[in-house]
Design an enzyme around this catalytic site. Structure first.
Site, PDB file in Angstrom:
ATOM      1  N   ARG A  93     -14.186  -7.268   0.742  1.00 37.53           N
ATOM      2  CA  ARG A  93     -13.095  -7.076   1.946  1.00 37.53           C
ATOM      3  C   ARG A  93     -12.385  -5.963   1.943  1.00 37.53           C
ATOM      4  NH1 ARG A  93      -7.637  -5.971   2.336  1.00 37.53           N
ATOM      5  NH2 ARG A  93      -6.624  -6.976   4.039  1.00 37.53           N
ATOM      6  N   VAL A  94     -12.403  -5.064   2.956  1.00 42.34           N
ATOM      7  CA  VAL A  94     -11.991  -3.834   3.030  1.00 42.34           C
ATOM      8  C   VAL A  94     -10.856  -3.909   4.151  1.00 42.34           C
ATOM      9  CG1 VAL A  94     -12.024  -1.478   3.903  1.00 42.34           C
ATOM     10  CG2 VAL A  94     -13.989  -2.531   2.471  1.00 42.34           C
ATOM     11  N   GLY A  95      -9.486  -3.396   3.813  1.00 41.67           N
ATOM     12  CA  GLY A  95      -8.241  -3.459   4.736  1.00 41.67           C
ATOM     13  C   GLY A  95      -8.172  -2.540   5.641  1.00 41.67           C
ATOM     14  N   ASP A  96      -7.082  -2.072   6.242  1.00 46.87           N
ATOM     15  CA  ASP A  96      -6.926  -1.280   7.321  1.00 46.87           C
ATOM     16  C   ASP A  96      -6.580   0.187   6.553  1.00 46.87           C
ATOM     17  OD1 ASP A  96      -4.370  -2.336   6.076  1.00 46.87           O
ATOM     18  OD2 ASP A  96      -3.265  -0.622   7.034  1.00 46.87           O
ATOM     19  N   GLY A 156      -3.912  -6.023   6.626  1.00 47.02           N
ATOM     20  CA  GLY A 156      -4.570  -5.326   7.244  1.00 47.02           C
ATOM     21  C   GLY A 156      -5.571  -5.902   8.220  1.00 47.02           C
ATOM     22  N   THR A 197       0.763  -1.234   0.028  1.00 51.54           N
ATOM     23  CA  THR A 197      -0.040  -0.063   0.026  1.00 51.54           C
ATOM     24  C   THR A 197       0.810   1.388   0.048  1.00 51.54           C
ATOM     25  OG1 THR A 197      -1.925  -1.135   1.090  1.00 51.54           O
ATOM     26  CG2 THR A 197      -1.667   1.372   1.582  1.00 51.54           C
ATOM     27  N   THR A 220       1.579  -0.269   6.105  1.00 51.97           N
ATOM     28  CA  THR A 220       1.216  -1.140   5.111  1.00 51.97           C
ATOM     29  C   THR A 220       1.482  -2.353   5.883  1.00 51.97           C
ATOM     30  OG1 THR A 220       1.873  -1.842   2.891  1.00 51.97           O
ATOM     31  CG2 THR A 220       3.496  -0.822   4.290  1.00 51.97           C
ATOM     32  N   GLY A 221       0.832  -3.569   5.104  1.00 49.56           N
ATOM     33  CA  GLY A 221       0.841  -4.745   5.562  1.00 49.56           C
ATOM     34  C   GLY A 221      -0.232  -5.614   5.548  1.00 49.56           C
TER      35      GLY A 221
HETATM   36  C1  SD4 Z   1      -4.764  -4.241   3.345  1.00 45.87           C
HETATM   37  N1  SD4 Z   1      -3.052  -3.237   4.115  1.00 45.87           N
HETATM   38  O1  SD4 Z   1      -5.494  -3.889   2.358  1.00 45.87           O
HETATM   39  C2  SD4 Z   1      -3.144  -3.240   3.026  1.00 45.87           C
HETATM   40  C3  SD4 Z   1      -2.681  -4.371   2.157  1.00 45.87           C
HETATM   41  C4  SD4 Z   1      -1.485  -3.817   1.740  1.00 45.87           C
HETATM   42  O2  SD4 Z   1      -0.615  -3.830  -0.450  1.00 45.87           O
HETATM   43  O3  SD4 Z   1      -0.675  -3.196   2.375  1.00 45.87           O
HETATM   44  N2  SD4 Z   1      -1.238  -4.048   0.436  1.00 45.87           N
HETATM   45  O4  SD4 Z   1      -4.794  -5.006   4.192  1.00 45.87           O
END
Ligand code: SD4
Length: 320
Positions: free
Chosen positions: A179-182, A205, A151, A202-203
């Protein structure tokens, strides 16, 4: 006041390099963050942000983004939007709304369409090919398709001391529809307060959200910790907590910046890269070693690393 921009990953370097010209000329953080993220979104070889981003399990690109103003604490965010060119601009626009400032799915699409945002098919042939290859190697063999994360998250402080943070992502590759991440979630994927500082993550979520990691870092900076100390403390505590309670921790990587222009980074993975530019630092990419004994170390990316990166992102996708 010293101006600075810091971003997750190598992919942000072109964006922050251009946006830095604005900050140099008294530009404001909001424009700079939007401009830098748009450049990342528009580049088709970055496979986890904007155009060229990898799709969900139905082979559809769903994008998440957020924008936060550190002066007013206004937030705009979108989740699972499809086929709009620059999610960050939609999030920025939403941050001006008093109500309904976080929209998802069909509602987000409808809003963006009504507001006249640029629509295009965000699924590139390359991303589709990558999806097909990966599906054969994982899902079709009963293996988990989830790995890698990229991200883009950018924090800026401008000459006037205004701070802004923005995020943009296609999220977890092969994610379930909806699905929604962080990344669009305040406190998890991002947080900024111009009176203190900001952080962005980033990581994975699902795990980042368990620690509200970005807010936690800003809170620690408010308590007097330097960005580097705050980042390392929050990342090591969340990492250890997840391992203790759940047996494992997903990828956690973050960048942080305070309102004096001091920055820090932390990660529990090898090879997390980040990009920085400031009044007294030319645009630079760094590569981290994973946190050890509560400390993250990093080095300037070597020429060799930078070249290998470009070769990797542009290499043909072959089926073997
Ligand atoms: C997520 N943090 O949607 C984001 C993923 C990410 O490249 O970093 N994606 O969980």
């Amino acid at each position: 006041m010293k101006w600075v921009m810091i971003a997750t990953w190598r992919m942000a370097i072109e964006g922050i390099t251009e946006a830095a010209e604005d900050l140099k000329n008294d530009g404001y953080s909001g424009e700079a963050v939007e401009k830098a993220i748009k450049i990342v979104e528009d580049f088709p070889y970055y496979k986890s942000v904007g155009y060229g981003g990898l799709p969900n399990e139905n082979c559809q690109v769903e994008l998440d983004a957020a924008y936060m103003d550190g002066d007013t604490l206004s937030i705009g965010a979108i989740g699972g939007i499809t086929d709009f060119k620059n999610p960050i601009s939609i999030a920025k626009k939403l941050s001006k709304e008093r109500f309904n400032c976080f929209l998802v799915g069909a509602g987000a699409d409808e809003y963006a369409k009504k507001e006249g945002f640029h629509r295009i098919n965000m699924l590139t042939d390359r991303a589709k090919r990558y999806y097909e290859k990966r599906k054969r190697k994982t899902v079709d063999k009963g293996l988990s398709p989830y790995d890698g994360h990229d991200t883009v998250g950018i924090i800026s402080v401008d000459k006037a001391g205004k701070m802004v943070v923005g995020t943009s992502t296609s999220g977890l590759f092969m994610k379930k529809k909806g699905r929604v991440g962080d990344s669009p979630i305040s406190g998890s994927g991002f947080y900024v307060d111009s009176e203190v500082g900001g952080a962005t993550a980033t990581g994975l979520g699902e795990d980042l959200m368990k620690g509200c990691i970005s807010y936690e870092i800003v809170r620690l900076m408010k308590d007097g910790l330097q960005p580097q100390e705050a980042a390392d403390k929050a990342v090591s505590e969340l990492n250890e907590k997840l391992i203790k309670r759940r047996g494992k921790s997903g990828d956690i990587s973050i960048v942080a910046l305070n309102n004096k222009g001091e920055w820090g980074v932390s990660t529990n993975i090898e090879g997390f890269s980040f990009s920085v530019v400031s009044e007294d630092e030319k645009p630079m990419v760094y590569v981290c070693n994973k946190i050890k004994h509560g400390k993250t170390t990093y080095d300037v990316a070597s020429e060799q690393w930078l070249e290998a990166y470009l070769n990797r992102i542009k290499s043909p996708i072959t089926f073997d």
